[in-house]
Write a protein that holds these residues in place. Structure first.
Motif, short mmCIF file in Angstrom:
data_model
loop_
_atom_site.label_atom_id
_atom_site.label_comp_id
_atom_site.label_asym_id
_atom_site.label_seq_id
_atom_site.Cartn_x
_atom_site.Cartn_y
_atom_site.Cartn_z
N TYR A 79 0.93 -1.19 0.09
CA TYR A 79 0.07 0.06 -0.02
C TYR A 79 0.71 1.22 -0.04
O TYR A 79 2.05 1.20 0.44
CB TYR A 79 -0.96 0.06 1.20
N THR A 138 2.87 -7.52 4.60
CA THR A 138 2.52 -6.56 3.43
C THR A 138 3.30 -5.25 3.59
O THR A 138 3.32 -4.43 4.41
CB THR A 138 0.88 -6.28 3.32
N ILE A 140 4.54 -1.55 2.97
CA ILE A 140 4.30 -0.04 2.91
C ILE A 140 5.10 0.85 2.33
O ILE A 140 6.28 0.87 2.67
CB ILE A 140 3.77 0.61 4.32
N PRO A 169 1.31 -1.62 -6.52
CA PRO A 169 0.39 -1.62 -5.49
C PRO A 169 -1.10 -1.95 -5.30
O PRO A 169 -1.67 -2.01 -6.48
CB PRO A 169 0.52 -0.10 -5.12
N GLY A 171 -3.16 -0.68 -3.37
CA GLY A 171 -4.13 0.67 -3.07
C GLY A 171 -3.31 1.93 -2.78
O GLY A 171 -2.06 1.72 -2.44
N CYS A 172 -3.82 3.18 -2.74
CA CYS A 172 -3.17 4.25 -2.36
C CYS A 172 -4.00 5.18 -1.42
O CYS A 172 -5.09 5.37 -1.70
CB CYS A 172 -2.64 5.06 -3.58
#
Length: 245
Positions: A79, A138, A140, A169, A171-172
């Protein structure tokens, strides 16, 4: 992705987001100026906390974006926390204190960019040690761009570089000010530049010329009528404050 390096010793205690915000505000990163002093500082800070860092310079060498990654970023999608380093000008505005010196008054923090959007960057940087220590499954990414205020220019090469170096990615999260509410969508934007060229002539022979201003005015009226038609008959989404294009 550049390997992490301990170039700045981490502080003894957890970082103070207000102190970090004061540091960020002190960098005069109005869009017509270089943001490299801020990027130099942020890069050293992130390396000092053990994050992987890559700098993405602009063609002039006067500005740069920063991609900071924590966790298994080379093999797993993660993310993105996205923020920009530039701010709008402060000249000619009725500031009661130095806009590039953080000031606290009445429970509020004042300074150019405190809300849009160095406050978000300060919070992300304050939490970076926890991210590094968390042994994330996950990853970052913290994406710090430039020239957002003049057309989102700096994030484009940053995204391109990210897609070259890490998995796409999941999501953002963009740290733009939204009154502390989560905004789940954006209608997007399309921009175009038009040039109208005429043909010069003497006013006594006006029909032999072409008045570019008149044709530009016709186009503007066409845009206005099109907007009215879309507002009346186009697609609608009531979740937006303006529910149409």
């Amino acid at each position: 992705m550049t390997e992490p390096a301990q170039t700045v010793p981490p502080p003894s205690g957890p970082p103070d987001p207000v102190a970090l915000l004061g540091t960020l505000v002190a960098f005069d990163t109005v869009s017509d100026r270089s943001n490299l002093p801020l990027i130099d500082w942020a890069e050293a800070y992130c390396r000092g906390h053990g994050a992987a860092v890559e700098r993405v310079p602009d063609p002039t060498g006067r500005k740069a974006a920063l991609l900071v990654s924590v966790g298994p970023f080379e093999t797993r999608p993660g993310y993105v926390l996205s923020g920009h380093s530039d701010v709008v000008p402060a000249e000619g505005q009725p500031w009661s204190s130095d806009p590039f010196a953080l000031r606290e008054a009445g429970g509020r923090l004042y300074g150019r960019g405190t809300s849009d959007m160095k406050g978000f960057l300060a919070v992300c940087l304050a939490l970076l040690p926890e991210m590094v220590a968390a042994d994330l499954a996950t990853p970052i990414h913290l994406a710090i761009s430039y020239d957002e205020e003049v057309g989102c220019l700096g994030v484009r090469p940053l995204i391109a570089r990210m897609l070259e170096r890490v998995p796409r990615p999941l999501g953002c999260f963009v740290g733009e000010p939204t009154g502390m509410d989560v905004v789940v969508g954006h209608k997007g934007k399309s921009a175009a530049r038009l040039t109208f060229r005429g043909r010069a002539s003497h006013s006594a022979l006006a029909p032999q010329g072409v008045n570019a201003v008149e044709y530009a005015a016709r186009f503007i009226e066409h845009v206005r009528l099109s907007a009215e038609a879309i507002a009346r008959d186009g697609a609608r989404d009531p979740l937006y404050d303006v529910p149409h294009t």
